[in-house]
Write a protein that holds these residues in place. Structure first.
Motif, PDB file in Angstrom:
ATOM      1  N   LYS A  46      -2.201  -1.586   2.715  1.00  0.00           N
ATOM      2  CA  LYS A  46      -1.810  -2.933   2.292  1.00  0.00           C
ATOM      3  C   LYS A  46      -1.922  -3.918   3.439  1.00  0.00           C
ATOM      4  O   LYS A  46      -2.404  -5.049   3.275  1.00  0.00           O
ATOM      5  N   THR A  50      -5.270  -7.575   4.577  1.00  0.00           N
ATOM      6  CA  THR A  50      -5.264  -8.963   5.043  1.00  0.00           C
ATOM      7  C   THR A  50      -6.521  -9.278   5.842  1.00  0.00           C
ATOM      8  O   THR A  50      -7.108 -10.359   5.708  1.00  0.00           O
ATOM      9  N   SER A 260      10.498 -13.417   1.488  1.00  0.00           N
ATOM     10  CA  SER A 260       9.279 -13.904   0.834  1.00  0.00           C
ATOM     11  C   SER A 260       8.612 -12.891  -0.082  1.00  0.00           C
ATOM     12  O   SER A 260       7.826 -13.282  -0.951  1.00  0.00           O
ATOM     13  N   MET A 261       8.886 -11.600   0.104  1.00  0.00           N
ATOM     14  CA  MET A 261       8.144 -10.591  -0.647  1.00  0.00           C
ATOM     15  C   MET A 261       8.348 -10.730  -2.149  1.00  0.00           C
ATOM     16  O   MET A 261       7.405 -10.579  -2.935  1.00  0.00           O
ATOM     17  N   THR A 264       6.055 -13.533  -4.041  1.00  0.00           N
ATOM     18  CA  THR A 264       4.591 -13.506  -3.943  1.00  0.00           C
ATOM     19  C   THR A 264       4.022 -12.542  -4.975  1.00  0.00           C
ATOM     20  O   THR A 264       4.676 -11.564  -5.362  1.00  0.00           O
ATOM     21  N   MET A 266       1.505  -9.622  -6.164  1.00  0.00           N
ATOM     22  CA  MET A 266       0.861  -8.461  -5.563  1.00  0.00           C
ATOM     23  C   MET A 266      -0.652  -8.675  -5.479  1.00  0.00           C
ATOM     24  O   MET A 266      -1.288  -9.048  -6.456  1.00  0.00           O
ATOM     25  N   SER A 268      -2.088 -10.966  -3.562  1.00  0.00           N
ATOM     26  CA  SER A 268      -2.399 -12.296  -3.046  1.00  0.00           C
ATOM     27  C   SER A 268      -2.467 -12.264  -1.524  1.00  0.00           C
ATOM     28  O   SER A 268      -2.036 -11.310  -0.875  1.00  0.00           O
ATOM     29  N   GLN A 270      -0.834 -14.114   0.682  1.00  0.00           N
ATOM     30  CA  GLN A 270       0.486 -14.138   1.301  1.00  0.00           C
ATOM     31  C   GLN A 270       1.167 -12.776   1.196  1.00  0.00           C
ATOM     32  O   GLN A 270       1.821 -12.322   2.133  1.00  0.00           O
ATOM     33  N   ASN A 271       1.008 -12.118   0.061  1.00  0.00           N
ATOM     34  CA  ASN A 271       1.598 -10.785  -0.105  1.00  0.00           C
ATOM     35  C   ASN A 271       0.998  -9.790   0.874  1.00  0.00           C
ATOM     36  O   ASN A 271       1.721  -8.991   1.492  1.00  0.00           O
ATOM     37  N   ASN A 272      -0.310  -9.838   1.057  1.00  0.00           N
ATOM     38  CA  ASN A 272      -0.958  -8.939   2.008  1.00  0.00           C
ATOM     39  C   ASN A 272      -0.540  -9.247   3.444  1.00  0.00           C
ATOM     40  O   ASN A 272      -0.394  -8.335   4.260  1.00  0.00           O
ATOM     41  N   LEU A 274       2.353 -10.362   4.343  1.00  0.00           N
ATOM     42  CA  LEU A 274       3.690  -9.776   4.505  1.00  0.00           C
ATOM     43  C   LEU A 274       3.609  -8.272   4.741  1.00  0.00           C
ATOM     44  O   LEU A 274       4.386  -7.709   5.526  1.00  0.00           O
ATOM     45  N   TRP A 275       2.666  -7.614   4.083  1.00  0.00           N
ATOM     46  CA  TRP A 275       2.453  -6.195   4.347  1.00  0.00           C
ATOM     47  C   TRP A 275       1.931  -5.985   5.767  1.00  0.00           C
ATOM     48  O   TRP A 275       2.230  -4.969   6.405  1.00  0.00           O
TER      49      TRP A 275
END
Length: 301
Positions: A46, A50, A260-261, A264, A266, A268, A270-272, A274-275
């Protein structure tokens, strides 16, 4: 012949029990290894999306200072979060380490036996208090106190570090106490035989000899503080910028992820990202583990 036959018959149940124990142990170890590798693979896959899928530059992510994912051209700068995590964790260790060492010396060297039986469980009891309680106490007591004594709103690195220092104090104190308790009696007796006082024996013999174990406790405390989310999140302010003083709000990796998780989608960008922050957090945990293993190796030497 009959006696040897009976012995073989009696040995069969023990052999069966031994094989059952070995199989059960193997299953547990295999489950543990598979779980760890699965978690590492999941977070890494994950987090690396990014850079591989979304094309975000890794260097820009780590060194960027602007975090604004809601604009047309989103900005993902994780340096404020990394700075906040390291600053609060290291400052918490600087506060807690002297207190933990002094408490350990008092428990082992100075306190009577009944005092040791009472004090050590009380300190270890702090480790069982939920982190939300620490955060609520910090928000109700420490933040108003800092607001009255220093400029600003009271939230910031100083408040977060003080809350974390109390949270990691049991870890540092317990390891330091165990290290001093396992010190060979001959070392202290030899020091006394040479005319050293109790204090000279403590700071010239006991503390230097157990320094690798003491450092292990500090690193474990930093690792504990580095991964804490809720308590720090309640008192640090959660502002994505690098502060100019200890009493300005900032944010940490764990705070950014938890806040933030849930907002967002899954897959996207921004989600990636955060991962990716979670991947950085996991890599730093591995670094702490390697440091601890190195210190344990020095202890054996």
């Amino acid at each position: 012949m009959e006696r040897s036959y009976n012995k073989r018959q009696e040995a069969k149940p023990h052999i069966a029990e031994e094989w059952v124990g070995k199989i059960y142990t193997f299953i547990c170890i295999a489950f543990l290894v598979i779980t760890i590798f699965s978690m590492v693979y999941f977070v890494a896959s994950k987090g690396l999306s990014t850079f591989i899928v979304n094309g975000v530059n890794a260097f820009d992510l780590i060194t960027g200072v602007k975090w604004n994912p809601d604009i047309d051209i989103p900005q993902f700068g994780a340096l404020p979060f990394i700075f906040g995590s390291f600053s609060t964790s290291i400052l918490a260790a600087i506060i807690a380490a002297p207190l933990g060492f002094c408490a350990a010396v008092f428990i082992v060297e100075l306190a009577p036996k009944f005092g040791r039986r009472f004090l050590q469980p009380v300190i270890e009891l702090l480790a069982g208090i939920p982190s939300v309680v620490y955060g609520f106490v910090g928000l109700s007591v420490i933040v108003p106190l800092f607001r009255d004594l220093f400029p600003g709103q009271g939230i910031g690195i100083a408040a977060g570090a003080l809350v974390l220092s109390v949270m990691i104090l049991p870890t540092i104190t317990t390891i330091a106490t165990d290290a001093l308790s396992e010190l060979p009696a001959g070392l202290k007796e030899g020091s006394y035989a040479l005319g050293a006082t109790r204090w000279q024996t403590i700071y010239r013999v006991a503390l230097p000899t157990t320094m690798p174990q003491q450092m292990t406790g500090i690193v474990l405390g930093i690792a504990r503080a580095f991964g804490e989310a809720l308590a720090v999140q309640m008192v640090i302010g959660n502002a994505p910028h690098i502060p100019h003083s200890l009493f300005e709000s900032t944010s940490t990796l764990t705070s950014a992820i938890t806040l933030s998780m849930g907002n967002t989608a899954m897959g996207s960008v921004q989600n990636n990202v955060l991962w990716s922050l979670a991947l950085i957090l996991m890599l730093m945990t591995f670094v702490f583990v390697f440091i601890i293993r190195f210190l344990e190796g020095r202890k054996k030497l």
